[in-house]
Design a protein around this motif. Structure first.
Motif, PDB file in Angstrom:
ATOM      1  N   THR A 572       0.819  -1.208   0.000  1.00 28.93           N
ATOM      2  CA  THR A 572       0.000   0.000   0.000  1.00 28.93           C
ATOM      3  C   THR A 572       0.861   1.270   0.000  1.00 28.93           C
ATOM      4  OG1 THR A 572      -1.525  -1.343   1.265  1.00 28.93           O
ATOM      5  CG2 THR A 572      -2.081   0.961   1.032  1.00 28.93           C
ATOM      6  N   ASP A 576       0.733   4.009  -2.932  1.00 30.79           N
ATOM      7  CA  ASP A 576       0.385   5.397  -2.631  1.00 30.79           C
ATOM      8  C   ASP A 576       1.454   6.350  -3.159  1.00 30.79           C
ATOM      9  OD1 ASP A 576      -1.884   4.547  -1.412  1.00 30.79           O
ATOM     10  OD2 ASP A 576      -1.144   4.733   0.641  1.00 30.79           O
ATOM     11  N   ALA A 591       7.531   4.757 -14.226  1.00 25.88           N
ATOM     12  CA  ALA A 591       7.840   3.346 -14.453  1.00 25.88           C
ATOM     13  C   ALA A 591       8.188   2.713 -13.120  1.00 25.88           C
ATOM     14  CB  ALA A 591       9.012   3.211 -15.415  1.00 25.88           C
ATOM     15  N   ARG A 611       5.069 -10.769  -2.987  1.00 29.90           N
ATOM     16  CA  ARG A 611       4.841  -9.329  -3.036  1.00 29.90           C
ATOM     17  C   ARG A 611       4.998  -8.757  -4.429  1.00 29.90           C
ATOM     18  NH1 ARG A 611       7.909  -7.871   2.394  1.00 29.90           N
ATOM     19  NH2 ARG A 611       6.187  -8.235   3.813  1.00 29.90           N
ATOM     20  N   LEU A 619      -0.943  -2.493  -9.035  1.00 28.26           N
ATOM     21  CA  LEU A 619      -0.660  -1.386  -9.947  1.00 28.26           C
ATOM     22  C   LEU A 619      -1.544  -1.477 -11.177  1.00 28.26           C
ATOM     23  CD1 LEU A 619       3.201  -1.313  -9.687  1.00 28.26           C
ATOM     24  CD2 LEU A 619       1.683   0.594  -9.177  1.00 28.26           C
ATOM     25  N   TYR A 620      -1.775  -2.722 -11.604  1.00 30.13           N
ATOM     26  CA  TYR A 620      -2.586  -2.979 -12.781  1.00 30.13           C
ATOM     27  C   TYR A 620      -4.029  -2.539 -12.528  1.00 30.13           C
ATOM     28  CZ  TYR A 620      -3.870  -5.884 -16.825  1.00 30.13           C
ATOM     29  OH  TYR A 620      -4.299  -6.349 -18.021  1.00 30.13           O
ATOM     30  N   LEU A 621      -4.518  -2.870 -11.320  1.00 34.65           N
ATOM     31  CA  LEU A 621      -5.915  -2.588 -11.009  1.00 34.65           C
ATOM     32  C   LEU A 621      -6.141  -1.115 -10.696  1.00 34.65           C
ATOM     33  CD1 LEU A 621      -6.878  -5.636  -8.801  1.00 34.65           C
ATOM     34  CD2 LEU A 621      -7.577  -5.166 -11.141  1.00 34.65           C
ATOM     35  N   LYS A 622      -5.202  -0.529  -9.926  1.00 29.49           N
ATOM     36  CA  LYS A 622      -5.448   0.828  -9.452  1.00 29.49           C
ATOM     37  C   LYS A 622      -4.697   1.866 -10.281  1.00 29.49           C
ATOM     38  CE  LYS A 622      -7.044  -0.637  -5.212  1.00 29.49           C
ATOM     39  NZ  LYS A 622      -7.178  -0.426  -3.781  1.00 29.49           N
ATOM     40  N   GLY A 623      -3.881   1.401 -11.213  1.00 24.72           N
ATOM     41  CA  GLY A 623      -3.020   2.321 -11.934  1.00 24.72           C
ATOM     42  C   GLY A 623      -3.750   3.107 -12.998  1.00 24.72           C
ATOM     43  N   ASN A 624      -2.979   3.813 -13.820  1.00 25.01           N
ATOM     44  CA  ASN A 624      -3.565   4.519 -14.948  1.00 25.01           C
ATOM     45  C   ASN A 624      -2.588   4.445 -16.110  1.00 25.01           C
ATOM     46  OD1 ASN A 624      -1.635   6.697 -14.778  1.00 25.01           O
ATOM     47  ND2 ASN A 624      -2.741   7.321 -12.933  1.00 25.01           N
ATOM     48  N   ARG A 625      -2.966   5.103 -17.197  1.00 22.76           N
ATOM     49  CA  ARG A 625      -2.218   4.951 -18.450  1.00 22.76           C
ATOM     50  C   ARG A 625      -0.769   5.427 -18.341  1.00 22.76           C
ATOM     51  NH1 ARG A 625      -5.846   7.477 -22.902  1.00 22.76           N
ATOM     52  NH2 ARG A 625      -7.396   6.201 -21.813  1.00 22.76           N
ATOM     53  N   ILE A 627       1.201   4.899 -15.770  1.00 23.82           N
ATOM     54  CA  ILE A 627       2.020   4.037 -14.911  1.00 23.82           C
ATOM     55  C   ILE A 627       2.358   2.750 -15.642  1.00 23.82           C
ATOM     56  CG2 ILE A 627       2.077   2.728 -12.765  1.00 23.82           C
ATOM     57  CD1 ILE A 627       0.206   4.841 -11.606  1.00 23.82           C
ATOM     58  N   VAL A 628       3.653   2.487 -15.733  1.00 20.43           N
ATOM     59  CA  VAL A 628       4.130   1.347 -16.486  1.00 20.43           C
ATOM     60  C   VAL A 628       4.878   0.437 -15.513  1.00 20.43           C
ATOM     61  CG1 VAL A 628       6.012   0.835 -18.075  1.00 20.43           C
ATOM     62  CG2 VAL A 628       4.210   2.423 -18.750  1.00 20.43           C
ATOM     63  N   VAL A 629       4.682  -0.857 -15.640  1.00 20.06           N
ATOM     64  CA  VAL A 629       5.335  -1.785 -14.722  1.00 20.06           C
ATOM     65  C   VAL A 629       6.463  -2.519 -15.446  1.00 20.06           C
ATOM     66  CG1 VAL A 629       5.030  -3.856 -13.322  1.00 20.06           C
ATOM     67  CG2 VAL A 629       3.267  -2.102 -13.329  1.00 20.06           C
ATOM     68  N   ILE A 630       7.640  -2.472 -14.878  1.00 17.78           N
ATOM     69  CA  ILE A 630       8.787  -3.130 -15.516  1.00 17.78           C
ATOM     70  C   ILE A 630       9.293  -4.248 -14.608  1.00 17.78           C
ATOM     71  CG2 ILE A 630      11.094  -2.805 -16.446  1.00 17.78           C
ATOM     72  CD1 ILE A 630      10.442   0.030 -17.036  1.00 17.78           C
TER      73      ILE A 630
END
Lengths: 638, 638
Positions: A572, A576, A591, A611, A619-625, A627-630
């Motif tokens: 969390t 945040d 990123a 984790r 991040l996928y659920l709460k993120g937005n366009r 925010i990119v996950v690497i």
């Protein structure tokens, strides 16, 4: 632009053994079948109907006693006439729509999209029920012969379902060959019984002496009425289910497709008509009636007939065995048709797109999976005993017949020309007859379960409508008719969660610098927990291991963010912080670098908390366009 | 460096209702309990043993007939003496190891790591069995009272397991309060029965008249032998299981911890000894023997005793009810101890690390989940009837006792000083007595199932050894005592699979340029499939939508790689290309960009193929340290 074609066909694997080698898209022709194999694939369902159609009609005639049996001949005759009409209609459908799709296509193109979906939904339900009921009927018969298998009913059903699925995934051609033998054995046995029976009838001047006498008929308790006659007719019509199969599968036939399909359909109908009329004639001649199902002393009509004609010898057992086999394998026709039907509907966007993809053996694999899954669920819910589902599945078949015939009427009307009015008349007659049958079936079986179909069909149509709508929305929203926007290309802000200094972290930090200079290292401290030492360790080495090399390399220093987490939450606070960073720098992308230790075997993952996976999901659920996950993996084995 | 503490405690959620509000790490003290609640948490298992220990001993005495009953008093006396020794031993353990951990810690620190693991493994198995057997015993009794529930046995067992899990996840304190009432009700009822019984014995000069006569005892068919005596003793010793619980849970007690724990342990042992001796005395006085379990006419010893003393009135039903309740809730002690034990073992690296983490209510949640899962599996496998497991679980408990006592002997030897030799003697005696009990239990119950425990324990120890070794390996391999290597920082090569030009692709391409100029766009063409048009569409717009803007922005053009895939594979060609690129540029990292459409609800994912997910998985499995996966999401809803 570089063009590439892989040199190697495909890797060898264990799947080759199970499903056969992968077929390339241009090997399509080799997977097509002629009329002989076509009967095994598309005819099983229709032909096996001969085993239960007359029985269904005779069961309703029980209250009429001996008088009832005489009605079986005119009723069978009317069914055969109706079948003839349906036959001509489907013959014309095949000519008019060589692309396949049967009732769905015909109704859809001539009566409107929703009529098509109505036919499609009805057929889909019909096929799922066919599989469940067919398999459970076969297993039911097997279990009544070998009661010690009783407790394994469900397992046997699921086993057969699994085998059918496997065979069908291996491709159309192999399926056809595998099912050829039981089909021909069944037709041959019944034909022999009928021939011997007819011979005896003629040599005994119409009054043959049964070798083993059939069950005694009860005294009449009822007289014939129009309603009863209609109900008997409607029940007998189950002998026609499965007739639409060929028209759905025209594409599976060898060139000339139309001719092969015509040949198959004609053969199936001819055999079925011969079997039905032969059975009806002999049943009357021998005075064989149905026995009450589910009660002691029950014996199927075909069993009584065979006993009367040939006695209880090896041939009797072969005949009975082939009936059981064909009944349980009749599910296979559904496996051939359901995926094609789904594909036709999915191509218009009303069912999920993957249903249009062809798997390794050029079969629409997702359709096969879907059918196996749905009928498997039915089998599990009903614990392998699906008698109660039988009333449900004539509705779907006859609804499809009606819509298809009605569609053909419109087709001829639009097309016009020579012979159109004659064809229109035949199809109109068929539509009326099958339409009445639908009404009778629904009325007669409503409380027994037909109401479920009546509810399910609109539900399914509504779902299809929603699917189409959703695809439309995606297509609108993602449509891009503008060039890529390449102004203000700035490196992303990089967020790197880091708990202790390790090679995994080192690897991730190094990668972070390859994409950006703006790096935030997030370090969570679980206040009051034993994990505390981690903080000290990282802080101790931070300057020496991270800041100094960065300075030496002339790079911007990463920002170390130490966060206390009194509630022991780790994800969390990270989430945040990422969201806040996004708000603080509205023009930049964020990123999130997730360093991950990759273990060699899955069970090692039981040793770690998940984790990384959980953070990705959050991040996928709460993120937005922005925010990119690497994922930066660190392989333990290498 | 930035330091942050989140302002908000934690978000309100549905979990608050279910599990209670999250507890901050410094609220630890509020979750600690005193002796009164301690008995409810750590005493249930031990106290409930009074319900089956004497019964187990008397069952083995059945063949001796009326003569057998007289042996129950000396046998109970020896059990109580042994319990006294064990009590002193655990008292000393608590003083010496206020950190908790019980047998595992004591054996590990004094006899070596593997002795500790032996005790740990034995106790873990014991706890899992306690939960399964306890719940199923309670439900079994309930079902024999209300036979209409018979078919729901498993559901009832799993329901109770679920409730126990939930209660325990809410924290130690709440659990203690919830279990206080049944515990005291049980102790009170049995105490009342014993008091009235003793009173009647004395007023009738040692020969009380039972209100309802107990079952008639059979004629003797056997005489007492040493082996039988040992077996009876060993069976009766099950009355002692659960005694170790307090020593494992010292940390759960309020300050002064040692004193609170001592108080709890003393109370539990005193009550248990009183109950056992009272039952033994009255059983002999009333001439009550065991009835053969599982045969008609079976009645438990406590039920016979209560009937004899007070008759069949409301108080009888209260007593029987409280016995059932306490039996099925005795599982709770395992829930209190198992997670603590696992935590102690996991802290040394022999069990997965997440077992050391405390959840929202400061409970070691993963331990609770593990226990619920394992005992749930046992319940499912045995369909809720776990009688056959009973022989298994005395082994674990007594093995732990023995190791703990032996450990204490070594402890005193090393420590020396005043009173050490006396303590050594007591613990040595305890070790010998419990050691002999282990041998007798294993020998007597070997074929009945004790062999499973004998096999399971070494398996578990081996697994623990492997876990430790794997952690050691990870720690060695990932240890990083060098600064981050920031030489030759070059942007990664970016691979971007792209099937059609959409906003999802546009978004991904834009992100690609923010991290690197070296971009390969992979486009798969399914030769001969209908998807073909996609190729043309992308190729048509490529120059206009992608190349021209890149040129205008002065950026390097992305390389378009068009790949034919005759076998309709999409992922394999991408994976192959990525690997090849990695080989071609051995100094660079390869970043695979995966554009992803994020849907609002999970069921929408049924409408798409899961290629993005599958590609991530394949890259993860087959990739290497230089391949990085980047998820570029595109949210449909925003």
């Amino acid at each position: 632009m570089i063009e590439q074609t892989p040199k190697v066909a495909a890797r060898k694997s264990i799947f080759d053994l199970l499903f056969g080698r992968p077929l390339s898209s241009d090997e399509d022709a080799s997977e097509q079948v002629g009329p002989a194999a076509g009967i095994g694939i598309f005819g099983l369902d229709a032909l096996s109907s001969a085993a239960y159609g007359p029985e269904a009609a005779l069961t309703l005639l029980i209250p009429l006693g001996i008088a009832g049996i005489s009605y079986i001949v005119p009723i069978s005759a009317s069914i055969i006439v109706l079948m003839g009409i349906v036959y001509f209609s489907y013959r014309q459908t095949i000519t008019a729509y060589p692309g396949g799709g049967g009732s769905y296509t015909v109704a859809g193109e001539n009566l409107g999209v929703y009529a098509g979906l109505l036919a499609g939904a009805a057929l889909m339900i019909d096929y799922v029920l066919t599989v469940a009921v067919g398999i459970s009927a076969g297993v039911g018969a097997l279990v009544s012969a070998l009661p010690q298998l009783q407790s394994h009913t469900l397992a046997l059903c699921l086993g057969i379902l699994f085998l059918l699925t496997l065979v069908n995934l291996r491709g159309v051609r192999e399926t056809g060959f595998i099912f050829l033998i039981p089909t021909y054995l069944f037709v041959f046995s019944i034909a022999v019984v009928i021939s011997i029976g007819l011979f005896k009838v003629f040599t005994h001047g119409g009054h043959p002496i049964p070798i083993i006498a059939p069950a005694k008929l009860p005294l009449p308790v009822e007289a014939i009425s129009i309603w009863l006659f209609l109900k008997v007719f409607a029940s007998g019509c189950t002998a026609m289910t499965g007739v639409e199969a060929v028209s759905n599968g025209v594409q599976a036939f060898r060139e000339p497709k139309t001719k092969s399909a015509h040949g198959t359909l004609t053969t199936i109908i001819a055999i079925l008509a011969a079997l039905l009329s032969g059975i009806a004639y002999l049943v009357r001649a021998y005075g064989i009636g149905a026995t009450a199902p589910g009660l002691p002393g029950y014996q199927s009509v075909l069993s009584q007939l065979t006993l009367a004609v040939v006695g209880k010898n090896i041939f009797y057992w072969i005949t009975i065995g082939s009936i059981l086999l064909v009944l349980s394998l009749s599910a296979n026709t559904a496996f051939a048709d359901f995926p094609r039907l789904c594909r036709a509907i999915a191509e218009k966007g009303y069912l999920p797109y993957p249903l249009t993809l062809r798997g390794r053996r050029l079969v629409f694999s997702y359709g096969v999976y879907a059918l196996a899954l749905l009928s498997g669920l039915l089998l599990i819910i009903f614990k392998g005993v699906t008698d109660r589902l039988i009333p449900l599945y004539a509705v779907g078949a006859f609804l499809a017949f009606t819509l298809s015939q009605a569609g053909m009427v419109m087709h001829w009307k639009r097309k016009g020309g020579r012979g159109a009015s004659g064809s229109m008349f035949i199809n109109g007659l068929g539509a009326a007859a099958t339409g009445i049958t639908v009404c009778v079936v629904i009325a007669a079986k409503f409380t027994e379960g037909a109401w479920i179909t009546v509810l399910l069909i609109p539900t399914l149509i509504y779902l299809m409508y929603r699917v189409r709508k959703h695809y439309g929305k995606i297509s609108n929203v993602t449509a891009c008719t503008i060039p890529v926007d390449l102004r203000k290309i700035e490196p992303p802000l990089v967020v790197l969660p880091i708990q202790r200094w390790s090679r995994v972290a080192e690897n991730a930090l190094r990668f972070a610098y390859t994409i950006s200079d703006d790096i935030w290292a997030l370090h969570i401290v679980n206040d009051g927990e034993k994990g505390d030492e981690g903080k000290d360790e990282l802080m101790k080495v931070w300057s020496q291991y991270i800041e100094q090399p960065a300075k030496r390399a002339g790079l911007k220093l990463p920002e170390l963010v130490v966060m206390k987490s009194p509630y022991r939450l780790v994800l969390t606070p990270i989430l945040d912080y990422v969201m806040e960073l996004g708000r603080r720098y509205p023009d930049r992308q964020v990123a999130v670098l997730i360093p991950e230790l990759v273990e060699r075997w899955w069970w090692y993952y039981l040793l770690h908390n998940q984790r990384a996976t959980a953070l990705k999901l959050m991040l996928y659920l709460k993120g937005n366009r922005r925010i990119v996950v690497i994922n930066v993996p660190w392989y333990l084995s290498s």
